[in-house]
Design a protein around this motif. Structure first.
Motif, PDB file in Angstrom:
ATOM      1  N   THR A  30       0.840  -1.200   0.000  1.00 49.48           N
ATOM      2  CA  THR A  30       0.000   0.000   0.000  1.00 49.48           C
ATOM      3  C   THR A  30       0.871   1.245   0.000  1.00 49.48           C
ATOM      4  N   ASP A  81      -0.129   3.881   1.520  1.00 46.97           N
ATOM      5  CA  ASP A  81      -1.002   4.699   2.347  1.00 46.97           C
ATOM      6  C   ASP A  81      -1.015   4.205   3.791  1.00 46.97           C
ATOM      7  N   ALA A  82       0.153   3.761   4.310  1.00 44.59           N
ATOM      8  CA  ALA A  82       0.148   3.204   5.665  1.00 44.59           C
ATOM      9  C   ALA A  82       0.991   4.056   6.614  1.00 44.59           C
ATOM     10  N   LYS A  83       0.508   4.166   7.858  1.00 43.96           N
ATOM     11  CA  LYS A  83       1.258   4.947   8.850  1.00 43.96           C
ATOM     12  C   LYS A  83       1.993   4.048   9.833  1.00 43.96           C
ATOM     13  N   SER A  84       1.561   2.777   9.919  1.00 43.78           N
ATOM     14  CA  SER A  84       2.199   1.858  10.872  1.00 43.78           C
ATOM     15  C   SER A  84       2.417   0.515  10.181  1.00 43.78           C
ATOM     16  N   GLU A 128      -0.800  -1.276   9.601  1.00 44.01           N
ATOM     17  CA  GLU A 128      -1.521  -0.760   8.437  1.00 44.01           C
ATOM     18  C   GLU A 128      -0.911  -1.249   7.121  1.00 44.01           C
ATOM     19  N   LYS A 182      -3.701  -2.882   4.916  1.00 40.80           N
ATOM     20  CA  LYS A 182      -4.078  -2.185   3.682  1.00 40.80           C
ATOM     21  C   LYS A 182      -3.515  -2.889   2.442  1.00 40.80           C
ATOM     22  N   LYS A 190       8.141  -0.272   8.506  1.00 42.54           N
ATOM     23  CA  LYS A 190       7.791   0.860   9.389  1.00 42.54           C
ATOM     24  C   LYS A 190       8.326   0.599  10.795  1.00 42.54           C
TER      25      LYS A 190
END
Lengths: 493, 93
Positions: free
Chosen positions: A331, A333-336, A339, A343, B90
């Protein structure tokens, strides 16, 4: 000269006697694909440049002294579930849309050793989840007999490509009907091996206790020749058996062969004319000397239910590897990290894959495991034992490969049970790891509207044997095709 | 019938983000599948051993020998993001 729909042994002879080169053959089939694929959508990827390079290597080999391997220089297609080094391998999914495989599956490696020519990768239901190819990210394949109808699935692209003469033969895979049902609906011959006969290494996993790589071709003779190439124990797949594949290709009568006709495979709700065609085929087998025996397999009705638990459970486990980190769609569009997973998987998997992953997650979760998965694996034991008992009385079983001929496109899309019902006659033997053939045995007009094909649509008969009992299955199929010509009917394209 | 909460929990366990509409769609469809397999509860399985390997193989092992892989670059080349030859993810802390 036309090269489509020739037997592999004929192509071998043409190549060996220098009546045609591998490059010419490859160009011929590339042209067939170019002409027919826009309408049929049987191929996801056509490897023109790679194929022509492989064909030149094959021609050099053929021109050098010595014998040629059986498949040397002959083009083939692989269901896009087989990892093919340097060639895009998608499983018909968005999540693997840009995946270039860094290695060859064992089956592909065996074919490369033979200097067979990989001409392209065929369409399938996404991750082989389905029986119509309609769950493909790249759109459905069309049945060459009637482009408004499904080719069956999940190996629908391979079956359609062979039926349309776009390629001499194609690799497929079966988990619960995915070779037999599309072979039946497209009017080609298909071999679903004994579980563990052909290596699963490098074949994108669906349900690992069921997945069986196999083939679609124009005849049983072709399938026997292919079985002798692609079978065998593989150190990279610990579930392969140590049985040597050295199958006889000898047409004999069927005296002394006992053919079981299971009552539960000719039941209400199936298309009546399909049953009739298969019963006529059993009469042909009797005429060739076989003894017909009616048998009972009362647990047949539970097969699809067991499968609807076991397959999603294994799918949920196998598809957990798609995490958007090491390969495949990620994706934007992920913050973590969570996600990234949620996603990437939401964007990359289609509805059918999501449905099966969640079903599998449910039946494996704490508190439900015993009631669903464990119970299903026990009923599976009953199905295995029941087959083993019947094979004490008969050599092979004969039944329809599909309860009906090809239905119209669009019926499978919103029915979560479509494939479980479409494959109800294939699933029990797949759960038991049994080998089978599906071969054409006549034509029937569809029940849902008209079809442009003059004769109607193809019907397939399956021949099932005990585990590792391919030889008897092949003997019966070969004898049938030596005395009938249903496998030599081709769609008008 | 599964509840919406159950579907949301399954989706979380399976790491698949669902929209509100999808939750309702899968609530219906998963329930259909679970109803379909319900008949299995009637089968008598007393004393039946569950299947673990269909052709009867037990504990197949190979020798523990390292094999050189010549395609490391091709494998890593499939990663959406690498940094200094490592997979990049991340922050998890």
């Amino acid at each position: 000269m036309n090269f489509e729909h020739l037997e592999l042994s004929e192509l071998r002879k043409l190549l060996d006697t220098k009546q045609v080169t591998s490059v010419q053959l490859t160009e011929y089939f590339l042209a067939r694909i170019e002409k027919l694929n826009p309408e049929l959508n049987a191929f996801i990827t056509v490897c023109r440049d790679e194929a022509l390079a492989e064909a030149r290597v094959a021609d050099d080999y053929i021109n050098s002294p010595g014998d040629n391997p059986f498949l040397c220089g002959i083009p083939f297609a692989a269901k896009d579930l087989f990892n093919t080094k340097g060639v895009r391998t998608t499983a018909s999914s968005k999540i693997l849309d840009n995946y270039i495989s860094p290695y060859d599956s064992t089956v592909i490696a065996k074919l490369r050793e033979q200097k067979a020519v990989l001409i392209g990768k065929t369409n399938l239901d996404q991750f082989a989840h389905g029986s119509s190819t309609e769950t493909s990210f790249y759109g459905a394949t069309k049945n060459p007999w009637d482009v408004l109808r499904i080719p069956g699935g999940s190996s629908g692209g391979s079956a359609a490509a062979v039926a349309a003469g776009m390629v001499p033969w194609a690799l497929g895979t079966e988990t619960g009907g995915s070779i037999r049902q599309p072979s039946s609906l497209c009017g080609v011959s298909g071999w679903k091996p004994t579980y563990g006969r052909v290596s699963r290494y490098g074949v994108i996993a669906m349900a690992s206790s069921l997945d069986s790589p196999g083939a679609h071709a124009g005849s049983v003779a072709d399938l026997i020749n292919l079985a002798n190439v692609i079978s065998g124990q593989d150190p990279k797949d610990s579930t392969t058996g140590d049985k040597i594949a050295d199958f006889r290709l000898q047409i004999a009568d069927l005296k002394g062969i006992r053919v079981g006709v299971p009552r539960q495979y000719f039941v209400e709700g199936m298309q009546e004319e399909v049953k009739q065609r298969v019963l006529e085929a059993t009469k042909e087998l009797a005429r060739l000397g076989a003894e017909l025996v009616e048998v009972d397999l009362p647990h047949t009705k539970y097969g699809s239910l067991v499968y609807a638990i076991v397959a999603p459970a294994e799918i949920a486990s196998n598809l957990s590897r798609y995490d958007g980190i090491r390969y495949g769609h990620v994706t934007g569009d992920a913050k973590s990290l969570l996600e990234v997973y949620e996603k990437s998987r939401a964007e990359g998997f289609g509805d059918e894959a999501k449905r099966r992953i969640m079903t599998g997650t449910y039946v494996l979760s704490a508190g439900y495991y015993d009631a669903y998965y464990k119970r299903a694996q026990k009923v599976r034991r009953l199905i295995i034992d029941e087959f083993a008992e019947v094979f004490k009385q008969v050599d092979v079983l004969v039944a329809p490969s599909s309860p009906n001929v090809a239905v119209k496109l669009g019926k499978a899309a919103d029915d979560p049970l479509f494939s479980y019902i479409a494959d109800q006659l294939n699933i029990p033997s797949s759960l038991a790891g049994l080998p089978a053939l599906s071969i054409p045995c006549g034509f029937v007009r569809p029940q849902d509207g008209e079809t442009p094909s003059m004769d109607g649509l193809p019907v397939g008969m399956q021949i099932i044997g005990p585990q590792w009992g391919e030889q008897k299955v092949f003997d019966v199929g070969l004898a049938y095709q030596a005395n009938t010509d249903w496998h030599k009917k081709y769609p008008n394209l | 019938m599964l509840t919406k909460e159950e579907v949301v929990k399954l989706a979380t366990l399976a790491r698949i983000e669902l929209t509100e509409t999808e939750v309702e769609k899968f609530q219906r469809e998963l329930s259909t599948v679970l109803d379909y397999v319900e008949e299995l509860q009637q089968v008598n399985i007393d004393g039946v051993e569950e299947v673990s390997q269909v052709t009867g193989l037990v504990n197949v092992q190979r020798s523990d020998v390292a094999v050189l892989a010549s395609n490391v670059d091709a494998i890593k080349g499939q990663a959406p993001e690498l940094k200094d030859g490592y997979y990049k993810v991340k922050a998890i802390l």
